[in-house]
Design a protein around this motif. Structure first.
Motif, PDB file in Angstrom:
ATOM      1  N   ALA A 181      20.297  -4.426 -14.879  1.00 26.56           N
ATOM      2  CA  ALA A 181      19.653  -4.508 -13.616  1.00 26.56           C
ATOM      3  C   ALA A 181      18.820  -3.390 -13.405  1.00 26.56           C
ATOM      4  N   PHE A 182      17.815  -3.746 -12.618  1.00 28.84           N
ATOM      5  CA  PHE A 182      17.018  -2.911 -12.202  1.00 28.84           C
ATOM      6  C   PHE A 182      17.029  -2.739 -10.697  1.00 28.84           C
ATOM      7  N   LEU A 183      17.196  -1.357 -10.271  1.00 28.61           N
ATOM      8  CA  LEU A 183      17.414  -0.927  -9.246  1.00 28.61           C
ATOM      9  C   LEU A 183      16.711   0.058  -8.420  1.00 28.61           C
ATOM     10  N   ALA A 184      16.616   0.203  -7.184  1.00 22.67           N
ATOM     11  CA  ALA A 184      15.858   1.283  -6.557  1.00 22.67           C
ATOM     12  C   ALA A 184      16.259   1.599  -5.190  1.00 22.67           C
ATOM     13  N   LEU A 185      16.335   2.555  -4.521  1.00 24.71           N
ATOM     14  CA  LEU A 185      16.451   2.957  -3.080  1.00 24.71           C
ATOM     15  C   LEU A 185      15.395   3.961  -2.541  1.00 24.71           C
ATOM     16  N   HIS A 186      15.194   3.927  -1.143  1.00 24.93           N
ATOM     17  CA  HIS A 186      14.627   5.112  -0.749  1.00 24.93           C
ATOM     18  C   HIS A 186      15.219   5.177   0.846  1.00 24.93           C
ATOM     19  N   ALA A 187      15.021   6.409   1.630  1.00 21.87           N
ATOM     20  CA  ALA A 187      15.820   6.568   2.744  1.00 21.87           C
ATOM     21  C   ALA A 187      15.315   5.964   3.823  1.00 21.87           C
ATOM     22  N   THR A 188      13.943   5.729   3.763  1.00 25.42           N
ATOM     23  CA  THR A 188      13.109   5.090   4.918  1.00 25.42           C
ATOM     24  C   THR A 188      12.367   4.114   4.686  1.00 25.42           C
ATOM     25  N   ARG A 189      11.721   3.871   3.477  1.00 24.71           N
ATOM     26  CA  ARG A 189      10.704   3.098   3.299  1.00 24.71           C
ATOM     27  C   ARG A 189      11.359   1.617   3.171  1.00 24.71           C
ATOM     28  N   THR A 190      10.517   0.769   3.598  1.00 27.47           N
ATOM     29  CA  THR A 190      10.963  -0.897   3.342  1.00 27.47           C
ATOM     30  C   THR A 190      10.175  -1.608   2.830  1.00 27.47           C
ATOM     31  N   GLU A 191       9.348  -1.463   2.080  1.00 27.21           N
ATOM     32  CA  GLU A 191       8.341  -2.158   1.095  1.00 27.21           C
ATOM     33  C   GLU A 191       8.959  -2.708   0.080  1.00 27.21           C
ATOM     34  N   ASP A 192       8.156  -3.805  -0.653  1.00 27.46           N
ATOM     35  CA  ASP A 192       8.952  -4.240  -1.721  1.00 27.46           C
ATOM     36  C   ASP A 192       8.704  -3.521  -2.943  1.00 27.46           C
ATOM     37  N   PHE A 193       9.684  -3.251  -3.910  1.00 22.30           N
ATOM     38  CA  PHE A 193       9.689  -2.768  -5.281  1.00 22.30           C
ATOM     39  C   PHE A 193       9.707  -3.831  -6.215  1.00 22.30           C
ATOM     40  N   VAL A 194       8.783  -3.566  -7.193  1.00 27.09           N
ATOM     41  CA  VAL A 194       8.563  -4.635  -8.197  1.00 27.09           C
ATOM     42  C   VAL A 194       8.828  -4.358  -9.624  1.00 27.09           C
ATOM     43  N   VAL A 195       9.707  -4.959 -10.286  1.00 25.64           N
ATOM     44  CA  VAL A 195      10.169  -4.896 -11.668  1.00 25.64           C
ATOM     45  C   VAL A 195       9.455  -6.006 -12.540  1.00 25.64           C
ATOM     46  N   GLN A 196       8.626  -5.691 -13.591  1.00 25.20           N
ATOM     47  CA  GLN A 196       8.354  -6.705 -14.691  1.00 25.20           C
ATOM     48  C   GLN A 196       9.091  -6.336 -15.929  1.00 25.20           C
ATOM     49  N   SER A 197       9.621  -7.168 -16.750  1.00 21.55           N
ATOM     50  CA  SER A 197      10.061  -6.920 -18.052  1.00 21.55           C
ATOM     51  C   SER A 197       9.868  -7.939 -19.007  1.00 21.55           C
ATOM     52  N   ALA A 198       9.799  -7.612 -20.466  1.00 19.61           N
ATOM     53  CA  ALA A 198       9.559  -8.673 -21.548  1.00 19.61           C
ATOM     54  C   ALA A 198      10.731  -8.394 -22.224  1.00 19.61           C
ATOM     55  N   TRP A 199      11.144  -9.351 -22.919  1.00 20.69           N
ATOM     56  CA  TRP A 199      12.162  -9.394 -24.101  1.00 20.69           C
ATOM     57  C   TRP A 199      12.193 -10.517 -24.843  1.00 20.69           C
ATOM     58  N   THR A 259       0.826  -1.090   0.012  1.00 20.10           N
ATOM     59  CA  THR A 259      -0.060   0.014  -0.165  1.00 20.10           C
ATOM     60  C   THR A 259       1.176   1.299  -0.054  1.00 20.10           C
ATOM     61  N   PRO A 260       1.298   1.828  -1.182  1.00 13.48           N
ATOM     62  CA  PRO A 260       2.033   2.899  -1.203  1.00 13.48           C
ATOM     63  C   PRO A 260       1.459   4.172  -0.775  1.00 13.48           C
ATOM     64  N   SER A 261       2.338   5.111  -0.230  1.00 13.29           N
ATOM     65  CA  SER A 261       1.794   6.273   0.096  1.00 13.29           C
ATOM     66  C   SER A 261       2.760   7.584  -0.499  1.00 13.29           C
ATOM     67  N   ASP A 262       2.553   8.620  -0.476  1.00 15.80           N
ATOM     68  CA  ASP A 262       3.257   9.735  -1.379  1.00 15.80           C
ATOM     69  C   ASP A 262       4.648   9.625  -0.768  1.00 15.80           C
ATOM     70  N   SER A 263       5.817   9.332  -1.613  1.00 12.57           N
ATOM     71  CA  SER A 263       7.064   9.662  -1.356  1.00 12.57           C
ATOM     72  C   SER A 263       7.955   9.163  -2.634  1.00 12.57           C
ATOM     73  N   THR A 264       9.169   9.728  -2.684  1.00 15.31           N
ATOM     74  CA  THR A 264       9.807   9.489  -3.850  1.00 15.31           C
ATOM     75  C   THR A 264      10.845   8.324  -3.867  1.00 15.31           C
ATOM     76  N   ILE A 265      10.797   7.412  -4.703  1.00 18.98           N
ATOM     77  CA  ILE A 265      11.500   6.416  -4.893  1.00 18.98           C
ATOM     78  C   ILE A 265      12.566   6.747  -5.924  1.00 18.98           C
ATOM     79  N   SER A 266      13.761   6.316  -5.982  1.00 22.54           N
ATOM     80  CA  SER A 266      15.006   6.845  -6.921  1.00 22.54           C
ATOM     81  C   SER A 266      15.173   5.228  -7.582  1.00 22.54           C
ATOM     82  N   TRP A 267      14.910   5.194  -8.884  1.00 19.08           N
ATOM     83  CA  TRP A 267      14.928   4.147  -9.650  1.00 19.08           C
ATOM     84  C   TRP A 267      16.198   4.274 -10.806  1.00 19.08           C
ATOM     85  N   THR A 268      16.929   3.223 -10.874  1.00 22.92           N
ATOM     86  CA  THR A 268      18.016   3.071 -11.763  1.00 22.92           C
ATOM     87  C   THR A 268      18.043   1.777 -12.775  1.00 22.92           C
TER      88      THR A 268
END
Lengths: 152, 89
Positions: free
Chosen positions: A132-150, A44-53
């Motif tokens: 590689a699909f990466l992400a970070l956040h300063a305080t959040r600890t939920e799972d982030f999810v990546v889906q890809s097709a190739w 259940t995400p709430s407002d904040s900014t995830i940094s994706w790379t």
């Protein structure tokens, strides 16, 4: 070319962690032609900014292997790509080889990229090289999810 | 601009879905989202006939991504076929 898709996840922490890698086969190297990816956050995400790379890598680290699904419901051969998720040892990232670099995205948003015809992300046919699909956040600890097709 | 652009779509609970055209740099494959009126200067490679990301390395010289891929793979067919074997990249 047969198409495949896979999903990976990882828990957010304060440093970049990898949710999904798409790599070339260790014994019979092949190129991967990545034509779609979706970035999102689980639960259940709430407002904040995830940094994706999204960055190229030359080794896939230690991860849970994923068996990709075929886009043609089993009509094609088994995927040759090595797919990993939930990395415990990070992949060896290639310096300055970004597809996207530290892209801020609201945690409530879902980001989908679809390639133009023939304008796909290509990974080299070198063993264990890939993306590689990466992400970070300063305080959040939920799972982030990546889906890809190739295709390969 | 390119005719075969991809797109990104961003969906959020509070907003209507946002769709934007994007393309991959022909020299490094970095993803570039097109923002009309942003004033950001990219560049066009007349050798590749495609857009670049505007990064210094990609603007300065034309090294198609296919050539870089083949360098990673250790084949270098691209430059061999182009008879540019002495070129460094």
């Amino acid at each position: 070319m047969p198409g495949y898709h896979a999903k990976g996840d990882q828990t957010l922490i304060t440093t970049l962690l990898t949710a999904l890698t798409i790599g070339s086969n260790a014994t019979t190297a092949q190129r991967n032609y990545i034509d779609e990816y979706i970035l999102s956050i689980a639960q259940t995400p709430s407002d904040s900014t995830i940094s994706w790379t999204i960055q190229r890598c030359t080794a896939l680290g230690t991860n849970s292997a994923v068996t990709p699904a075929g886009a043609d419901d089993g009509g094609d051969r088994v995927a040759q790509a090595l797919i990993g998720k939930n990395h415990t040892v990070e992949p060896t990232l290639t310096a300055n080889a970004f597809i996207i670099e530290a892209m801020p995205l609201n945690a409530r948003a879902t980001y989908r990229w679809v390639a133009g015809p023939g304008k796909v992300i290509i990974t080299p046919a070198t063993a264990a090289s890939g993306l590689a699909f990466l992400a970070l956040h300063a305080t959040r600890t939920e799972d982030f999810v990546v889906q890809s097709a190739w295709q390969e | 601009m390119e005719t075969k652009m991809g797109y990104v779509s961003i969906t959020s609970p509070d907003l209507a879905p946002v769709e934007q055209d994007c393309y991959l740099c022909c020299h490094c494959q970095r993803q570039v989202v097109v923002q009309p009126g942003s004033g950001k200067l990219r560049s066009w490679c007349y050798m590749c006939n495609q857009g670049t990301c505007g990064g210094p390395r990609c603007v300065k010289s034309c090294i198609p991504f296919e050539a870089k891929l083949e360098a990673m793979e250790g084949t270098r067919k691209f430059y061999k076929n182009m008879d540019l074997r002495g070129k460094k990249f």
